[in-house]
Design a protein around this motif. Structure first.
Motif, short mmCIF file in Angstrom:
data_model
loop_
_atom_site.label_atom_id
_atom_site.label_comp_id
_atom_site.label_asym_id
_atom_site.label_seq_id
_atom_site.Cartn_x
_atom_site.Cartn_y
_atom_site.Cartn_z
N TYR A 35 0.84 -1.18 0.00
CA TYR A 35 0.00 0.00 0.00
C TYR A 35 0.89 1.24 0.00
CZ TYR A 35 -4.03 -2.78 1.65
OH TYR A 35 -5.06 -3.69 1.79
N GLN A 37 0.59 5.29 1.25
CA GLN A 37 -0.26 6.17 2.05
C GLN A 37 0.35 7.58 2.12
OE1 GLN A 37 -0.72 5.30 6.27
NE2 GLN A 37 -2.80 6.15 6.28
N LYS A 40 -2.58 12.12 5.95
CA LYS A 40 -3.99 12.41 6.20
C LYS A 40 -4.94 11.69 5.23
CE LYS A 40 -3.14 15.53 9.43
NZ LYS A 40 -3.44 15.26 10.85
N LYS A 41 -4.45 10.62 4.60
CA LYS A 41 -5.27 9.85 3.66
C LYS A 41 -5.26 8.39 4.05
CE LYS A 41 -6.25 13.15 0.71
NZ LYS A 41 -7.64 13.62 0.54
N PRO A 42 -6.26 7.62 3.58
CA PRO A 42 -6.21 6.18 3.84
C PRO A 42 -5.17 5.51 2.96
CG PRO A 42 -8.09 6.72 2.47
CD PRO A 42 -7.48 8.02 2.87
N PRO A 43 -4.76 4.30 3.31
CA PRO A 43 -3.84 3.56 2.44
C PRO A 43 -4.49 3.26 1.09
CG PRO A 43 -3.96 2.57 4.63
CD PRO A 43 -5.05 3.58 4.55
N LEU A 45 -4.23 0.73 -2.11
CA LEU A 45 -3.66 -0.55 -2.52
C LEU A 45 -2.85 -0.39 -3.80
CD1 LEU A 45 -3.58 -3.64 -1.98
CD2 LEU A 45 -5.56 -3.81 -3.52
N LEU A 88 4.35 7.08 2.83
CA LEU A 88 4.57 5.93 3.70
C LEU A 88 4.14 4.69 2.93
CD1 LEU A 88 5.27 4.98 6.67
CD2 LEU A 88 2.81 5.11 7.11
#
Lengths: 112, 116
Positions: A35, A37, A40-43, A45, A88
């Motif tokens: 993933y 990331q 301030k965001k979701p992972p 895919l 990340l």
């Protein structure tokens, strides 16, 4: 034990460099995931491996190249990245796909 | 299309107060649902999951969540929040991709702040 390890913890690279991220699990899981990331965001895919075979590629640019040498190890090879690839990078694994995913601590990547 | 909605981007609660984080999903079949927590710069830690059976599930760190099919919701609750609960919380649903396996669909996350 539900541990997924990732190395390195931090990585700084130039746009012409080649580097690799490594992910390892010893839980006998047969599905592994990469993933990306942003803050301030979701992972998001990127890739899914199931039984060491690439099963999902979410239209990721070819400058990211995944590899699953064996059932415990997952690599992400990086080449000619762009500054917007700074993020990340999280690895996860699950016993089988559709089952609970366990995440590693991530690699913080900065592309200069 | 399958989706997960977390309506609250940011919530602030006082230490010791109760907490409820909302999650709504859109999914045709019986969903596999998860709550994860992420501290700054860290990976995601699984709090709890729902696959089937009892609709009230208990997780780690004193968290629980209730699956309500009629409302397409899976809200996370904790009776008394501790300062260490300050983090980002993600709700997710597992999506089956035909002939390819499964993947997680995440909500946008809710950032929890705890004031003394």
């Amino acid at each position: 034990d539900t541990e997924v390890t990732q190395t390195p913890k931090h990585l700084v690279m130039g746009m012409t460099n080649k580097k690799s991220l490594k992910c390892e699990q010893h839980m006998g899981h047969r599905a592994m995931y990469w993933y990306k990331q942003k803050a301030k965001k979701p992972p998001e895919l990127m890739f899914v491996y199931s039984y060491e075979k690439l099963s999902i590629n979410e239209s990721v640019p070819s400058r990211f190249s995944p590899e699953c040498p064996n059932s415990s190890l997952l690599n992400l090879h990086l080449h000619a990245l762009q500054p917007e690839d700074s993020a990340l990078y999280l690895c996860a694994s699950s016993r089988l796909s559709m089952e609970t995913q366990y995440f590693g601590p991530g690699t913080r990547l900065l592309v200069l | 299309a399958q989706s997960v909605t977390q309506p609250d981007i940011h919530i602030t609660v006082s230490e010791g107060a109760s907490l409820e984080l909302r999650c709504n999903y859109s999914y045709g079949a019986t969903p596999y649902l998860f709550w994860y927590v992420q501290s700054p710069g860290q990976g995601l830690q699984l709090l709890l999951k729902y696959f089937s059976g009892d609709t009230l599930v208990q997780g780690i760190k004193g968290f629980e969540a209730e699956f309500k099919r009629s409302q397409s919701s899976f809200n996370l609750r904790k009776p008394s929040v501790h300062w260490s609960d300050a983090a980002e919380y993600f709700c997710a649903v597992a999506l089956s991709v035909y002939n390819q396996g499964g993947k997680l669909i995440f909500g946008q996350g809710t950032e929890l702040s705890v004031k003394p």
